[in-house]
Scaffold this motif. Structure first.
Motif, PDB file in Angstrom:
ATOM      1  N   PRO A   1       0.814  -1.225   0.000  1.00  0.00           N
ATOM      2  CA  PRO A   1       0.000   0.000   0.000  1.00  0.00           C
ATOM      3  C   PRO A   1       0.845   1.272   0.000  1.00  0.00           C
ATOM      4  O   PRO A   1       0.472   2.262  -0.629  1.00  0.00           O
ATOM      5  CB  PRO A   1      -0.818  -0.108   1.287  1.00  0.00           C
ATOM      6  CG  PRO A   1      -0.762  -1.526   1.681  1.00  0.00           C
ATOM      7  CD  PRO A   1       0.498  -2.099   1.113  1.00  0.00           C
ATOM      8  N   LYS A   2       1.992   1.268   0.688  1.00  0.00           N
ATOM      9  CA  LYS A   2       2.824   2.477   0.728  1.00  0.00           C
ATOM     10  C   LYS A   2       3.415   2.775  -0.656  1.00  0.00           C
ATOM     11  O   LYS A   2       3.441   3.916  -1.094  1.00  0.00           O
ATOM     12  CB  LYS A   2       3.926   2.323   1.762  1.00  0.00           C
ATOM     13  CG  LYS A   2       3.399   2.372   3.176  1.00  0.00           C
ATOM     14  CD  LYS A   2       4.500   2.379   4.195  1.00  0.00           C
ATOM     15  CE  LYS A   2       3.859   2.420   5.574  1.00  0.00           C
ATOM     16  NZ  LYS A   2       4.777   2.747   6.615  1.00  0.00           N
ATOM     17  N   THR A   3       3.871   1.736  -1.335  1.00  0.00           N
ATOM     18  CA  THR A   3       4.412   1.914  -2.684  1.00  0.00           C
ATOM     19  C   THR A   3       3.319   2.403  -3.617  1.00  0.00           C
ATOM     20  O   THR A   3       3.543   3.307  -4.434  1.00  0.00           O
ATOM     21  CB  THR A   3       5.006   0.597  -3.210  1.00  0.00           C
ATOM     22  OG1 THR A   3       6.009   0.154  -2.306  1.00  0.00           O
ATOM     23  CG2 THR A   3       5.589   0.760  -4.591  1.00  0.00           C
ATOM     24  N   GLU A   4       2.143   1.833  -3.475  1.00  0.00           N
ATOM     25  CA  GLU A   4       1.017   2.241  -4.317  1.00  0.00           C
ATOM     26  C   GLU A   4       0.672   3.710  -4.076  1.00  0.00           C
ATOM     27  O   GLU A   4       0.439   4.479  -5.012  1.00  0.00           O
ATOM     28  CB  GLU A   4      -0.181   1.341  -4.023  1.00  0.00           C
ATOM     29  CG  GLU A   4      -1.267   1.415  -5.054  1.00  0.00           C
ATOM     30  CD  GLU A   4      -2.329   0.377  -4.812  1.00  0.00           C
ATOM     31  OE1 GLU A   4      -2.988   0.460  -3.763  1.00  0.00           O
ATOM     32  OE2 GLU A   4      -2.504  -0.510  -5.659  1.00  0.00           O
ATOM     33  N   GLU A   5       0.667   4.125  -2.814  1.00  0.00           N
ATOM     34  CA  GLU A   5       0.366   5.517  -2.480  1.00  0.00           C
ATOM     35  C   GLU A   5       1.446   6.450  -3.041  1.00  0.00           C
ATOM     36  O   GLU A   5       1.132   7.509  -3.589  1.00  0.00           O
ATOM     37  CB  GLU A   5       0.263   5.694  -0.967  1.00  0.00           C
ATOM     38  CG  GLU A   5      -0.084   7.117  -0.563  1.00  0.00           C
ATOM     39  CD  GLU A   5      -0.179   7.303   0.952  1.00  0.00           C
ATOM     40  OE1 GLU A   5      -0.265   8.469   1.357  1.00  0.00           O
ATOM     41  OE2 GLU A   5      -0.165   6.307   1.691  1.00  0.00           O
ATOM     42  N   GLN A   6       2.718   6.056  -2.926  1.00  0.00           N
ATOM     43  CA  GLN A   6       3.807   6.870  -3.466  1.00  0.00           C
ATOM     44  C   GLN A   6       3.670   7.045  -4.980  1.00  0.00           C
ATOM     45  O   GLN A   6       3.876   8.134  -5.518  1.00  0.00           O
ATOM     46  CB  GLN A   6       5.164   6.246  -3.128  1.00  0.00           C
ATOM     47  CG  GLN A   6       5.522   6.363  -1.674  1.00  0.00           C
ATOM     48  CD  GLN A   6       6.783   5.566  -1.332  1.00  0.00           C
ATOM     49  OE1 GLN A   6       7.253   4.753  -2.117  1.00  0.00           O
ATOM     50  NE2 GLN A   6       7.299   5.805  -0.129  1.00  0.00           N
TER      51      GLN A   6
END
Length: 109
Positions: free
Chosen positions: A97-102
């Motif tokens: 999720p963090k990579t997707e948000e970035q």
């Protein structure tokens, strides 16, 4: 699907090995109508369709039509969730999720 059509892109779908069963499902209709909405095809609906079209179904084909109808309705219901990935896309478990948000922030600024 409309987005794919607009971009003229075909989504990668799994191979269809029993095309005739899929065609039959679309011909009989992927679901029956019940008192509270759509329900999986009933045994009698499948039998009546087979009798009316002179199709001799094997036990496997008969059960598969019913199962496909139930799966169709399950997917139709699950697709109501706008955050749910498309059935042909990789599962959410392998997405960070963090990579997707970035990535989203990089695109949107």
């Amino acid at each position: 699907m409309e987005g794919y059509k607009a971009r003229k892109v075909d989504p990668s779908l799994p191979p269809l090995t029993a095309r005739h069963v899929f065609d039959w499902l679309m011909e009989v209709g992927p679901a029956d109508v019940g008192a509270m909405g759509q329900v999986p095809l009933g045994w009698s609906t499948i039998r009546d369709w087979a009798d009316g079209t002179f199709q001799r179904l094997s036990a496997w084909e008969f059960r598969t039509l019913r199962k496909l109808s139930a799966e169709y309705l399950a997917e139709l219901s699950a697709a109501e969730d706008r955050n749910r990935p498309a059935p042909w896309s990789p599962g959410r478990a392998d997405i960070d999720p963090k990579t997707e948000e970035q990535q989203l922030r990089a695109v949107l600024g």
